[in-house]
Design an enzyme around this catalytic site. Sequence first.
Site, PDB file in Angstrom:
ATOM      1  N   GLY A 120      52.717   1.004 -34.043  1.00 24.27           N
ATOM      2  CA  GLY A 120      51.678   0.594 -34.993  1.00 24.27           C
ATOM      3  C   GLY A 120      51.765   1.346 -36.312  1.00 24.27           C
ATOM      4  N   ARG A 121      51.935   2.648 -36.243  1.00 29.02           N
ATOM      5  CA  ARG A 121      51.949   3.456 -37.474  1.00 29.02           C
ATOM      6  C   ARG A 121      53.268   3.352 -38.219  1.00 29.02           C
ATOM      7  NH1 ARG A 121      51.433   6.165 -32.842  1.00 29.02           N
ATOM      8  NH2 ARG A 121      52.981   7.718 -32.210  1.00 29.02           N
ATOM      9  N   LYS A 126      38.582   5.433 -25.839  1.00 25.15           N
ATOM     10  CA  LYS A 126      38.416   3.970 -25.794  1.00 25.15           C
ATOM     11  C   LYS A 126      37.760   3.547 -24.483  1.00 25.15           C
ATOM     12  CE  LYS A 126      42.605   2.686 -28.398  1.00 25.15           C
ATOM     13  NZ  LYS A 126      43.903   2.007 -28.295  1.00 25.15           N
ATOM     14  N   GLU A 172      37.781  -2.894 -31.855  1.00 20.32           N
ATOM     15  CA  GLU A 172      37.263  -2.984 -33.226  1.00 20.32           C
ATOM     16  C   GLU A 172      37.747  -4.257 -33.901  1.00 20.32           C
ATOM     17  OE1 GLU A 172      38.693  -0.353 -31.838  1.00 20.32           O
ATOM     18  OE2 GLU A 172      37.846   1.543 -32.584  1.00 20.32           O
TER      19      GLU A 172
HETATM   20  O1  F6P Z   1      44.466   4.177 -32.324  1.00 15.19           O
HETATM   21  C1  F6P Z   1      45.430   3.786 -31.415  1.00 15.19           C
HETATM   22  C2  F6P Z   1      46.214   2.605 -31.861  1.00 15.19           C
HETATM   23  O2  F6P Z   1      46.885   2.118 -30.736  1.00 15.19           O
HETATM   24  C3  F6P Z   1      47.177   2.892 -33.000  1.00 15.19           C
HETATM   25  O3  F6P Z   1      48.335   3.486 -32.584  1.00 15.19           O
HETATM   26  C4  F6P Z   1      47.354   1.530 -33.571  1.00 15.19           C
HETATM   27  O4  F6P Z   1      47.921   1.587 -34.842  1.00 15.19           O
HETATM   28  C5  F6P Z   1      45.932   1.033 -33.560  1.00 15.19           C
HETATM   29  O5  F6P Z   1      45.390   1.553 -32.357  1.00 15.19           O
HETATM   30  C6  F6P Z   1      45.750  -0.452 -33.621  1.00 15.19           C
HETATM   31  O6  F6P Z   1      46.360  -1.108 -32.557  1.00 15.19           O
HETATM   32  P1  F6P Z   1      46.613  -2.660 -32.585  1.00 15.19           P
HETATM   33  O7  F6P Z   1      47.512  -2.976 -33.743  1.00 15.19           O
HETATM   34  O8  F6P Z   1      47.228  -2.984 -31.259  1.00 15.19           O
HETATM   35  O9  F6P Z   1      45.284  -3.338 -32.764  1.00 15.19           O
END
Ligand code: F6P
Length: 515
Positions: free
Chosen positions: A240-241, A477, A185
């Site tokens: 990430g979170r 994914k 995305e």
């Molecule tokens: O949805 C899965 C995930 O890996 C989350 O844990 C993370 O916050 C998000 O995708 C975005 O990932 P990235 O920062 O690597 O683009």
Amino acid sequence: MFAEDPGRGDQLVGEAAGLYLDYSKNRVTRETLGLLLELAESAALAERINAMFRGDRINTTENRPVLHIALRAPRDASIIVDGENVVPKIHRVLNQMAAFANQVRNRSWKGYTGKPIRNVVNIGIGGSSLGPVMAYDALRHYSDRALTHRFVSNVDATDFAESVRDLDPAETLFIVASKSFATLETLTNAKTARAWLLTALGDRDAVARHFVALSTNAEEVRRFGIDTDNMFGFWDWVGGRYSIDSAIGLSLMIAIGPEQFAQFLAGFRAMDDHFRSAPLDHNLPVLLGLLGIWYNDFFGAESYAVLPYDTYLARLPAYLQQLDMESNGKRVDLDGSQVDYQTGPIVWGEPGTDGQHAFYQLIHQGTKLVPCDLIGFLEPLNPSGRHHDLLTANLFAQAEALAFGKTTDEVGAEGVTESQIPHRTFPGNRPTNVILGTRLSPALLGALIALYEHKVFVQGSIWRVNSFDQWGVELGKVLARQIASELEEPAEPTLAHDSSTNALIHRYRAARPPS
Ligand code: F6P
């Protein structure tokens, strides 16, 4: 319980890092609390907390330490990962962020045509978006109002199109936020942003003035065409979170300035210090975690609601959905064995008072148990007439109504007809936590986020799940990549999905304009 123990409203409360927690309106006696604390002790919670702060590799499936707490450690702290003290490099990135944020804020960071940057667009998803957008909204009051901030996350092109339609490319900075720099995305949106910019400015050299990256993956950042001098790094031990206080917070730092961002980190740190040092029975994340487990595992509650009585916190429930559900939505324990108890709850919510006129009906009189966290502030940021008194009165009133309800006798005494009485009766006994701060500020927001981060960790520790991986997002994914090529390839593909998925693909292909 209030009748038997009139002091509980003053005693089943706690305070830390500027936050006051009233947990007296829960279905617990002091004995219950004692038993829940024994549960925490039997799960060796104190040792788990120490292990996290020490930098042990508690993210076992990815063999990583979990050190978001290092991101807000003071400059002189020492936290060792693989023999290296990571605190100096964290502060180096904070300094780099501050220098850049100041340039944008004082308009000395110019776009390719020489115009100063006025629009900041964060492109990211999940933890690389939910934290930035939630915190920006929460602290908008403290932001430079002459800058426009937008957040693009969805691969739906509408998100990008609507976010930039009124922006001048020559004045727009894109922050591409992705820990992995491999998220479909984000990379799709970033490429669309690059094309949008180049269509307007016409020269590839413009990218260097209009794109920066927040990532752990320098190689992919370079491959995308972003100068790694314009990259702000973080590390694989930041989930990430759990990353809003890392480089991922750059858009927030631009909005509120480095000094207020430092206050934001100080708020996290104050809650970290409390979590690490307070005895379990006075430890707010521990108490919140145990109360959540009480309803989740002993009453069958499937969800809990987060109800901020503050419009600035409108995105907090969405942020907490990822924090909690991606962390503890697990069905096997640390050893890989299937658990035979409930783990992470469903999180949902909306700001009060709007929620009151939508879904509180179910919380008051429905058949489901929905424990609620009601969050409010003593002082408003936008004082106006009676607004804040009315807002706060509603918060307190909801907690009271949910707890005490209204009996059939009380309803009958109001002269209501017999047939109406059941409809107007409120069973009560619906649990709430009330969380109050003096005033929503960067520091208080930091403390509030850390409160929930640690609460989630407490629960994950007791459920013995790995709160720091997210394998459950991978399958979708992989399938999406495969299906995307099946939707797009010119020749009729041979489909090997189930009959439903095959039919959906055929239907979409039939509607696709010929290429
Ligand atoms: O949805 C899965 C995930 O890996 C989350 O844990 C993370 O916050 C998000 O995708 C975005 O990932 P990235 O920062 O690597 O683009």
